[in-house]
Design a protein around this motif. Structure first.
Motif, PDB file in Angstrom:
ATOM      1  N   UNK A 377       0.839  -1.203   0.000  1.00 22.53           N
ATOM      2  CA  UNK A 377       0.000   0.000   0.000  1.00 22.53           C
ATOM      3  C   UNK A 377       0.873   1.252   0.000  1.00 22.53           C
ATOM      4  N   UNK A 378       1.951   1.224   0.783  1.00 25.48           N
ATOM      5  CA  UNK A 378       2.860   2.373   0.826  1.00 25.48           C
ATOM      6  C   UNK A 378       3.553   2.559  -0.520  1.00 25.48           C
ATOM      7  N   UNK A 379       4.011   1.450  -1.108  1.00 25.62           N
ATOM      8  CA  UNK A 379       4.713   1.535  -2.391  1.00 25.62           C
ATOM      9  C   UNK A 379       3.767   2.025  -3.486  1.00 25.62           C
ATOM     10  N   UNK A 380       2.525   1.582  -3.468  1.00 28.15           N
ATOM     11  CA  UNK A 380       1.552   2.047  -4.459  1.00 28.15           C
ATOM     12  C   UNK A 380       1.335   3.551  -4.357  1.00 28.15           C
ATOM     13  N   UNK A 381       1.367   4.072  -3.135  1.00 30.66           N
ATOM     14  CA  UNK A 381       1.145   5.508  -2.941  1.00 30.66           C
ATOM     15  C   UNK A 381       2.380   6.334  -3.267  1.00 30.66           C
ATOM     16  N   UNK A 382       3.563   5.784  -2.969  1.00 29.26           N
ATOM     17  CA  UNK A 382       4.795   6.583  -3.048  1.00 29.26           C
ATOM     18  C   UNK A 382       5.750   6.094  -4.128  1.00 29.26           C
ATOM     19  N   UNK A 383       5.329   5.149  -4.952  1.00 25.01           N
ATOM     20  CA  UNK A 383       6.232   4.494  -5.890  1.00 25.01           C
ATOM     21  C   UNK A 383       6.864   5.404  -6.911  1.00 25.01           C
ATOM     22  N   UNK A 384       6.314   6.580  -7.154  1.00 20.81           N
ATOM     23  CA  UNK A 384       6.909   7.506  -8.109  1.00 20.81           C
ATOM     24  C   UNK A 384       8.095   8.258  -7.554  1.00 20.81           C
ATOM     25  N   UNK A 385       8.361   8.099  -6.252  1.00 26.50           N
ATOM     26  CA  UNK A 385       9.454   8.816  -5.615  1.00 26.50           C
ATOM     27  C   UNK A 385      10.626   7.866  -5.352  1.00 26.50           C
ATOM     28  N   UNK A 386      11.717   8.426  -4.855  1.00 24.10           N
ATOM     29  CA  UNK A 386      12.954   7.661  -4.663  1.00 24.10           C
ATOM     30  C   UNK A 386      12.867   6.898  -3.348  1.00 24.10           C
ATOM     31  N   UNK A 387      12.380   5.665  -3.409  1.00 21.33           N
ATOM     32  CA  UNK A 387      12.203   4.862  -2.204  1.00 21.33           C
ATOM     33  C   UNK A 387      12.986   3.559  -2.319  1.00 21.33           C
ATOM     34  N   UNK A 388      13.399   3.037  -1.166  1.00 22.46           N
ATOM     35  CA  UNK A 388      13.993   1.698  -1.071  1.00 22.46           C
ATOM     36  C   UNK A 388      13.089   0.864  -0.181  1.00 22.46           C
ATOM     37  N   UNK A 389      12.750  -0.329  -0.643  1.00 22.33           N
ATOM     38  CA  UNK A 389      11.839  -1.171   0.127  1.00 22.33           C
ATOM     39  C   UNK A 389      12.064  -2.631  -0.247  1.00 22.33           C
ATOM     40  N   UNK A 390      11.646  -3.512   0.643  1.00 24.86           N
ATOM     41  CA  UNK A 390      11.613  -4.950   0.392  1.00 24.86           C
ATOM     42  C   UNK A 390      10.289  -5.481   0.931  1.00 24.86           C
ATOM     43  N   UNK A 391       9.804  -6.545   0.320  1.00 22.25           N
ATOM     44  CA  UNK A 391       8.524  -7.125   0.729  1.00 22.25           C
ATOM     45  C   UNK A 391       8.459  -7.417   2.224  1.00 22.25           C
ATOM     46  N   UNK A 392       9.535  -7.960   2.778  1.00 25.47           N
ATOM     47  CA  UNK A 392       9.497  -8.453   4.146  1.00 25.47           C
ATOM     48  C   UNK A 392      10.296  -7.592   5.119  1.00 25.47           C
ATOM     49  N   UNK A 393      10.515  -6.343   4.758  1.00 27.87           N
ATOM     50  CA  UNK A 393      11.156  -5.383   5.663  1.00 27.87           C
ATOM     51  C   UNK A 393      10.108  -4.347   6.050  1.00 27.87           C
ATOM     52  N   UNK A 394       9.816  -4.171   7.343  1.00 25.84           N
ATOM     53  CA  UNK A 394       8.676  -3.347   7.753  1.00 25.84           C
ATOM     54  C   UNK A 394       8.975  -1.853   7.847  1.00 25.84           C
ATOM     55  N   UNK A 395       9.764  -1.342   6.928  1.00 24.02           N
ATOM     56  CA  UNK A 395       9.945   0.094   6.829  1.00 24.02           C
ATOM     57  C   UNK A 395      10.382   0.441   5.413  1.00 24.02           C
ATOM     58  N   UNK A 396      10.213   1.714   5.070  1.00 21.41           N
ATOM     59  CA  UNK A 396      10.531   2.213   3.727  1.00 21.41           C
ATOM     60  C   UNK A 396      11.407   3.451   3.886  1.00 21.41           C
ATOM     61  N   UNK A 397      12.451   3.530   3.088  1.00 21.73           N
ATOM     62  CA  UNK A 397      13.376   4.647   3.114  1.00 21.73           C
ATOM     63  C   UNK A 397      13.028   5.573   1.949  1.00 21.73           C
ATOM     64  N   UNK A 398      12.727   6.813   2.245  1.00 23.34           N
ATOM     65  CA  UNK A 398      12.285   7.781   1.238  1.00 23.34           C
ATOM     66  C   UNK A 398      13.285   8.926   1.155  1.00 23.34           C
ATOM     67  N   UNK A 399      13.943   9.058   0.004  1.00 19.50           N
ATOM     68  CA  UNK A 399      14.809  10.210  -0.246  1.00 19.50           C
ATOM     69  C   UNK A 399      13.930  11.327  -0.789  1.00 19.50           C
ATOM     70  N   UNK A 400      13.931  12.445  -0.119  1.00 17.92           N
ATOM     71  CA  UNK A 400      12.957  13.502  -0.405  1.00 17.92           C
ATOM     72  C   UNK A 400      13.272  14.232  -1.701  1.00 17.92           C
ATOM     73  N   UNK A 401      12.234  14.635  -2.432  1.00 13.22           N
ATOM     74  CA  UNK A 401      12.453  15.380  -3.676  1.00 13.22           C
ATOM     75  C   UNK A 401      12.923  16.801  -3.390  1.00 13.22           C
ATOM     76  N   UNK A 402      13.435  17.444  -4.414  1.00 11.61           N
ATOM     77  CA  UNK A 402      13.924  18.816  -4.286  1.00 11.61           C
ATOM     78  C   UNK A 402      12.835  19.710  -3.707  1.00 11.61           C
ATOM     79  N   UNK A 403      13.236  20.554  -2.787  1.00 10.75           N
ATOM     80  CA  UNK A 403      12.281  21.458  -2.142  1.00 10.75           C
ATOM     81  C   UNK A 403      11.987  21.085  -0.710  1.00 10.75           C
ATOM     82  N   UNK A 404      12.224  19.831  -0.363  1.00  7.57           N
ATOM     83  CA  UNK A 404      11.954  19.368   1.001  1.00  7.57           C
ATOM     84  C   UNK A 404      13.263  19.097   1.748  1.00  7.57           C
ATOM     85  N   UNK A 405      13.357  19.628   2.952  1.00  2.53           N
ATOM     86  CA  UNK A 405      14.365  19.198   3.911  1.00  2.53           C
ATOM     87  C   UNK A 405      13.693  18.211   4.865  1.00  2.53           C
ATOM     88  N   UNK A 406      14.476  17.299   5.417  1.00  3.82           N
ATOM     89  CA  UNK A 406      13.888  16.232   6.219  1.00  3.82           C
ATOM     90  C   UNK A 406      13.118  16.782   7.421  1.00  3.82           C
TER      91      UNK A 406
END
Length: 470
Positions: A377-406
């Motif tokens: 569900x998270x990947x479907x929502x955020x898949x257009x952005x720079x994310x790292x994920x695995x099926x069986x890892x319960x977190x997603x790493x999102x590198x923010x697009x230009x304009x956003x600081x963490x």
């Protein structure tokens, strides 16, 4: 036993222990294995199938629990009679566990740490303690001790049988109060001198730094690339600081979610071997079947392995497992006894009971499948952005697009009712934090609530703040 080998070769999906178990079931069902026929010893069958003895042992344990097989001390493992076999299997297959905790419908969703759904584990724990309450052999009046943990060690090693730990025995394991306590036990065992140095990945699990501070150790961050720790940098920093330990999460790296491939692990192990560097591998987020051998297997004299049931069953029991390199097994046992005498007997009982029952593994599989739904569900929502994920890892790493600081993104997300962790939480104080956030999977809320949270994050990512500051 050629039939077991043939049937096993035909199994193409799922964990190896399940393939072994299914092969034996099929051999029993078609009468190739007769009632009361003796099965080959674990190590013999493991050699024939080219898998670890622990994998075969786990399959035998599952089939014994189901009633397909029975074991006799000193004699071996045998095929049960048909009536027992079928009635017990039907009982286990049809059993449905009551769910005590329903997922919340809420607009306030924390993605700080993974939250598991209740898919029957609460009922399993209740039943385990109910059994303990009527078991006259449980010692609830004496101090605990490591000898009392032996059966729990045996059950835990069956659970870990699909992980390549190298040669391992029950005496190589101690129980801990979760992985963080296990980490502290190891560091207390091996660190020497007034100001020891511990190496970590430049982005790393914050618990490594917290454990180091408690022991007045210094943390030094090692640069990473897309495969994990850079071996040349590890070698340079290990020699520069005379480092004693490297702490790492190579299978499901926290926070980025990357996996260190085998060729890189071998390079890292070579550096550690040359410099006498201990490697502590924390695999609390265990993948269903690890693709690579652990550092304990690659580095038998210096590799340590930690895991727990917190991310696969429940964090409430605070049960972890430390597997030491063989030369240090007496030292870690001594640290454990000197620190807290041994795990509390009710926890030891529950650990052995839960990890000896097929129902527990069925619930773990169901939890993992449900967590995957949320990941997708998270990947479907955020898949257009720079994310790292695995099926069986319960977190997603999102590198923010230009304009956003963490920090700004985290504040904006919290204003929308969603809490995320910034990269700053995963770097040492003097380290560089990229503009990225980690989002943990929270299956304690309904899937609809989780999807709504993802949609709000997507809206923020689609609309970065305008303007600039002079």
């Amino acid at each position: 036993m050629d039939t077991i080998e043939t049937l096993y070769a035909a199994q193409t999906d799922g964990p190896k222990y399940k393939a072994v178990a299914q092969s034996i079931r099929q051999a029993v069902d078609v009468k190739v294995l007769a009632e009361h026929e003796k099965l080959p010893p674990v190590r013999d069958l493991a050699w024939r199938l080219q898998i670890t003895p622990g994998t075969v042992a786990r399959a035998y344990s599952i089939l014994t629990e189901e009633g397909v097989l029975y074991a006799e001390v000193g004699r071996g493992t045998f095929v049960s009679g048909e009536k027992t076999h079928l009635s017990q299997r039907d009982l286990n297959r049809d059993r449905q566990w009551e769910r005590h905790i329903a997922p919340l419908e809420t607009d306030s969703v924390s993605l700080f740490s993974p939250v598991l759904p209740d898919l029957g584990q609460v009922a399993l724990i209740h039943e385990s303690y109910a059994r303990m309450a009527t078991d006259p052999n449980v010692d609830l009046i004496s101090y605990p001790g490591l000898q009392a943990e032996t059966r729990a060690h045996r059950a835990a090693l069956r659970w870990l049988s699909d992980t390549d730990l190298g040669p391992v025995q029950e005496q190589d394991m101690v129980l801990s109060f979760g992985s963080q306590n296990g980490l502290s036990l190891i560091l207390q065992t091996i660190l020497k001198g007034p100001k020891p140095v511990i190496l970590v990945e430049e982005l790393s699990y914050p618990g490594f730094r917290r454990a180091a501070r408690l022991l007045r150790a210094e943390i030094v961050a090692v640069p990473m690339d897309d495969h994990g720790i850079v071996p040349a940098e590890l070698d340079r920093l290990a020699r520069k600081y005379d480092a004693q330990v490297l702490c790492t999460c190579p299978d499901a790296h926290n926070p980025t979610g990357l996996t260190t491939p085998l060729f890189r692990r071998r390079e890292i192990a070579d550096v550690a071997r040359r410099s006498g560097l201990h490697i502590i591998e924390d695999e609390s987020y265990r993948l269903p079947e690890a693709n690579c051998p652990t550092y304990r297997a690659l580095l038998p004299d210096l590799g340590w392995f930690i895991t727990s049931i917190s991310k696969s069953l429940t964090p409430a029991l605070r049960v972890g497992f430390v597997i030491s390199p063989r030369p240090f097994r007496q030292a870690i046992r001594q640290t454990t006894v000197h620190g807290h005498f041994g795990m509390a007997q009710p926890l030891v009982y529950a650990t052995e009971d839960l990890l000896s029952r097929q129902e527990t593994f069925d619930v773990m599989d169901a939890i993992r499948a449900e967590m995957r739904r949320y990941v997708h569900a998270a990947v479907n929502a955020l898949g257009g952005f720079d994310i790292t994920w695995q099926d069986d890892v319960p977190y997603i790493w999102l590198r923010l697009p230009e304009g956003w600081r963490a920090s700004a993104f985290a504040q904006a997300a919290e204003a929308q009712g969603v809490q995320v962790r910034t990269a700053e939480d995963f770097v040492p104080r003097t380290g560089f934090a990229p503009h990225a956030v980690r989002m943990a999977i929270n299956a304690g809320v309904s899937l609809r609530s989780f999807e709504s949270a993802m949609a709000r994050l997507r809206a923020l990512l689609d609309n970065p703040p305008a303007g600039f500051t002079v």
